[in-house]
Design a protein around this motif. Structure first.
Motif, PDB file in Angstrom:
ATOM      1  N   GLN A 152       0.824  -1.211   0.000  1.00  0.00           N
ATOM      2  CA  GLN A 152       0.000   0.000   0.000  1.00  0.00           C
ATOM      3  C   GLN A 152       0.857   1.261   0.000  1.00  0.00           C
ATOM      4  O   GLN A 152       0.513   2.249  -0.656  1.00  0.00           O
ATOM      5  CB  GLN A 152      -0.944  -0.005   1.200  1.00  0.00           C
ATOM      6  CG  GLN A 152      -2.068  -1.011   1.084  1.00  0.00           C
ATOM      7  CD  GLN A 152      -3.177  -0.753   2.089  1.00  0.00           C
ATOM      8  OE1 GLN A 152      -3.285   0.324   2.652  1.00  0.00           O
ATOM      9  NE2 GLN A 152      -4.004  -1.752   2.313  1.00  0.00           N
ATOM     10  N   SER A 165       0.205   3.301  -3.325  1.00  0.00           N
ATOM     11  CA  SER A 165      -0.538   4.511  -2.967  1.00  0.00           C
ATOM     12  C   SER A 165       0.309   5.756  -3.183  1.00  0.00           C
ATOM     13  O   SER A 165      -0.203   6.796  -3.623  1.00  0.00           O
ATOM     14  CB  SER A 165      -1.004   4.435  -1.510  1.00  0.00           C
ATOM     15  OG  SER A 165      -1.914   3.381  -1.314  1.00  0.00           O
ATOM     16  N   SER A 190     -15.176   5.873  -3.558  1.00  0.00           N
ATOM     17  CA  SER A 190     -15.212   4.428  -3.276  1.00  0.00           C
ATOM     18  C   SER A 190     -15.188   4.133  -1.785  1.00  0.00           C
ATOM     19  O   SER A 190     -15.508   3.017  -1.367  1.00  0.00           O
ATOM     20  CB  SER A 190     -14.040   3.734  -3.960  1.00  0.00           C
ATOM     21  OG  SER A 190     -12.799   4.159  -3.404  1.00  0.00           O
ATOM     22  N   THR A 191     -14.810   5.118  -0.969  1.00  0.00           N
ATOM     23  CA  THR A 191     -14.830   4.898   0.475  1.00  0.00           C
ATOM     24  C   THR A 191     -16.254   4.739   1.005  1.00  0.00           C
ATOM     25  O   THR A 191     -16.445   4.245   2.121  1.00  0.00           O
ATOM     26  CB  THR A 191     -14.154   6.073   1.205  1.00  0.00           C
ATOM     27  OG1 THR A 191     -14.835   7.292   0.865  1.00  0.00           O
ATOM     28  CG2 THR A 191     -12.701   6.189   0.797  1.00  0.00           C
ATOM     29  N   ALA A 231     -17.372  -2.322   2.843  1.00  0.00           N
ATOM     30  CA  ALA A 231     -16.381  -3.356   2.553  1.00  0.00           C
ATOM     31  C   ALA A 231     -17.017  -4.729   2.404  1.00  0.00           C
ATOM     32  O   ALA A 231     -16.532  -5.567   1.632  1.00  0.00           O
ATOM     33  CB  ALA A 231     -15.318  -3.372   3.649  1.00  0.00           C
ATOM     34  N   SER A 244      -6.000  -6.113  -0.608  1.00  0.00           N
ATOM     35  CA  SER A 244      -5.601  -4.856   0.037  1.00  0.00           C
ATOM     36  C   SER A 244      -4.133  -4.533  -0.192  1.00  0.00           C
ATOM     37  O   SER A 244      -3.556  -3.706   0.514  1.00  0.00           O
ATOM     38  CB  SER A 244      -5.872  -4.930   1.544  1.00  0.00           C
ATOM     39  OG  SER A 244      -5.244  -6.055   2.117  1.00  0.00           O
ATOM     40  N   THR A 300      -5.250   2.156  -0.907  1.00  0.00           N
ATOM     41  CA  THR A 300      -6.525   2.517  -0.297  1.00  0.00           C
ATOM     42  C   THR A 300      -6.790   3.991  -0.576  1.00  0.00           C
ATOM     43  O   THR A 300      -5.849   4.786  -0.715  1.00  0.00           O
ATOM     44  CB  THR A 300      -6.510   2.280   1.220  1.00  0.00           C
ATOM     45  OG1 THR A 300      -5.470   3.091   1.801  1.00  0.00           O
ATOM     46  CG2 THR A 300      -6.266   0.814   1.541  1.00  0.00           C
ATOM     47  N   PRO A 301      -8.041   4.393  -0.693  1.00  0.00           N
ATOM     48  CA  PRO A 301      -8.340   5.812  -0.955  1.00  0.00           C
ATOM     49  C   PRO A 301      -7.742   6.757   0.088  1.00  0.00           C
ATOM     50  O   PRO A 301      -7.245   7.834  -0.260  1.00  0.00           O
ATOM     51  CB  PRO A 301      -9.869   5.850  -0.949  1.00  0.00           C
ATOM     52  CG  PRO A 301     -10.289   4.464  -1.320  1.00  0.00           C
ATOM     53  CD  PRO A 301      -9.254   3.563  -0.724  1.00  0.00           C
ATOM     54  N   LEU A 322      -1.507   2.310   8.705  1.00  0.00           N
ATOM     55  CA  LEU A 322      -1.837   1.101   7.944  1.00  0.00           C
ATOM     56  C   LEU A 322      -1.492  -0.155   8.734  1.00  0.00           C
ATOM     57  O   LEU A 322      -2.198  -1.170   8.642  1.00  0.00           O
ATOM     58  CB  LEU A 322      -1.087   1.103   6.609  1.00  0.00           C
ATOM     59  CG  LEU A 322      -1.477   2.196   5.606  1.00  0.00           C
ATOM     60  CD1 LEU A 322      -0.576   2.140   4.378  1.00  0.00           C
ATOM     61  CD2 LEU A 322      -2.940   2.069   5.202  1.00  0.00           C
ATOM     62  N   ASN A 376      -4.243  -0.867  11.262  1.00  0.00           N
ATOM     63  CA  ASN A 376      -5.435  -1.372  10.590  1.00  0.00           C
ATOM     64  C   ASN A 376      -5.248  -2.810  10.140  1.00  0.00           C
ATOM     65  O   ASN A 376      -6.138  -3.660  10.329  1.00  0.00           O
ATOM     66  CB  ASN A 376      -5.769  -0.480   9.391  1.00  0.00           C
ATOM     67  CG  ASN A 376      -7.045  -0.915   8.709  1.00  0.00           C
ATOM     68  OD1 ASN A 376      -8.140  -0.811   9.267  1.00  0.00           O
ATOM     69  ND2 ASN A 376      -6.937  -1.396   7.473  1.00  0.00           N
ATOM     70  N   GLU A 421      -7.100  -6.454  11.473  1.00  0.00           N
ATOM     71  CA  GLU A 421      -8.020  -7.021  10.483  1.00  0.00           C
ATOM     72  C   GLU A 421      -8.408  -8.447  10.883  1.00  0.00           C
ATOM     73  O   GLU A 421      -7.558  -9.262  11.257  1.00  0.00           O
ATOM     74  CB  GLU A 421      -7.358  -7.031   9.108  1.00  0.00           C
ATOM     75  CG  GLU A 421      -8.244  -7.547   7.996  1.00  0.00           C
ATOM     76  CD  GLU A 421      -9.440  -6.644   7.721  1.00  0.00           C
ATOM     77  OE1 GLU A 421     -10.498  -7.181   7.359  1.00  0.00           O
ATOM     78  OE2 GLU A 421      -9.316  -5.418   7.880  1.00  0.00           O
TER      79      GLU A 421
END
Length: 292
Positions: A99, A103, A128-129, A133, A160, A164-165, A216, A219, A223
């Protein structure tokens, strides 16, 4: 009289802050107290802040080591939480690395390059957020299953891995505010757009990159649902899934709360360390992003 009022206001503010800290940390203390308690003492000391007897045997059991605690009322097979912690580290490292790279490239393109539909594409990524999910889980699961990637790290990481946005928006704000002079000089020297990005623009954003990596990582470490669907095998099972499996083994019986809380404490230690060391940097970078 004014200084006295200010002092009283400060005392009241600190008292409210201390109350909030106590309420926030109390669940963590209860988890730690349960983790260092003998299983037979848990329900006998629910109103006490300290356990009647302390032991590290639960942590030894969670780590797969020999312990002086022997359970007779819980029929639960041992789970290798150390292996699960290793799997979480691998999963988190792969997701964060992918990411950050992709990104950052997308953010740099939106900040510096000109191409048709750039603004529309950027706002589409932000929009898109708003897609839940859960809507994407079924098509992603079918794709991973058809590729034969169930119970593999590539299957867990694939949806993933790229970007990510939030990460794109976060890095784009810093690329926009960075000076163009160095990039223009590199372009005059014959550097390609990727060389300018990799050697000039990206090294200037080390602080934002570190902050984004921490966010990140938190998160990805927490997960649960996607690794639960695609990584049930012990060789790739992450810590969140291992905790869920450990709890579900007891069925209708009494869970092994002491062993479970010991594993929970082991799982949150890396995140607590990261937040303690880099917490101020996260807040400062987020505040800077909001002002931009």
């Amino acid at each position: 009289m004014m200084p006295g009022n200010l002092k009283a206001g400060a005392i009241l503010g600190y008292a409210v802050l201390a109350l909030f800290i106590f309420v926030s940390l109390l669940p963590l203390w209860v988890a730690l107290k349960t983790a260092i308690s003998y299983p037979q003492d848990i329900f006998q000391s629910t109103t006490r802040l300290l356990p009647p007897r302390a032991t590290l045997g639960n942590f030894q059991r969670a780590a797969g080591l020999t312990s002086d605690i022997v359970l007779t009322s819980v029929n639960a097979s041992p789970i290798n939480f150390v292996l699960a912690l290793r799997n979480s580290l691998i999963y988190t490292s792969l997701v964060v690395t992918g990411q950050l790279f992709f990104s950052s490239m997308a953010a740099y393109a939106f900040a510096r390059m000109r191409f048709p539909g750039k603004d529309f594409l950027f706002y589409a990524i932000l929009a898109s957020t708003m897609i839940p999910a859960i809507v994407l889980f079924i098509p992603n699961f079918i794709l991973i299953k058809e590729l034969g990637w169930l119970n593999t790290f590539q299957g867990m990481v694939a949806p993933s891995f790229f970007m990510t946005p939030f990460a794109v928006f976060f890095m784009r704000q810093f690329f926009i505010s960075s000076p163009r002079e160095l990039e223009e000089a590199a372009r005059l020297e014959g550097c390609s757009p990727f060389q300018i990005f990799w050697k000039i623009a990206l090294p200037l954003q080390r602080g934002p990159l570190a902050t984004l990596a921490i966010l990140l990582s938190i998160n990805a470490w927490n997960e649960f649902f996607w690794p639960f669907l695609t990584g049930r095998d012990e060789s790739v099972r992450v810590i969140a899934v291992a905790l869920s499996d450990f709890l579900s083994q007891t069925g209708a019986g009494t869970p092994d709360w002491s062993g479970l809380m010991a594993a929970v404490i082991m799982s949150i230690i890396p995140i607590v360390i990261v937040l303690a060391v880099f917490g101020r940097q996260i807040v400062e970078s987020l505040q800077t992003t909001g002002m931009k």
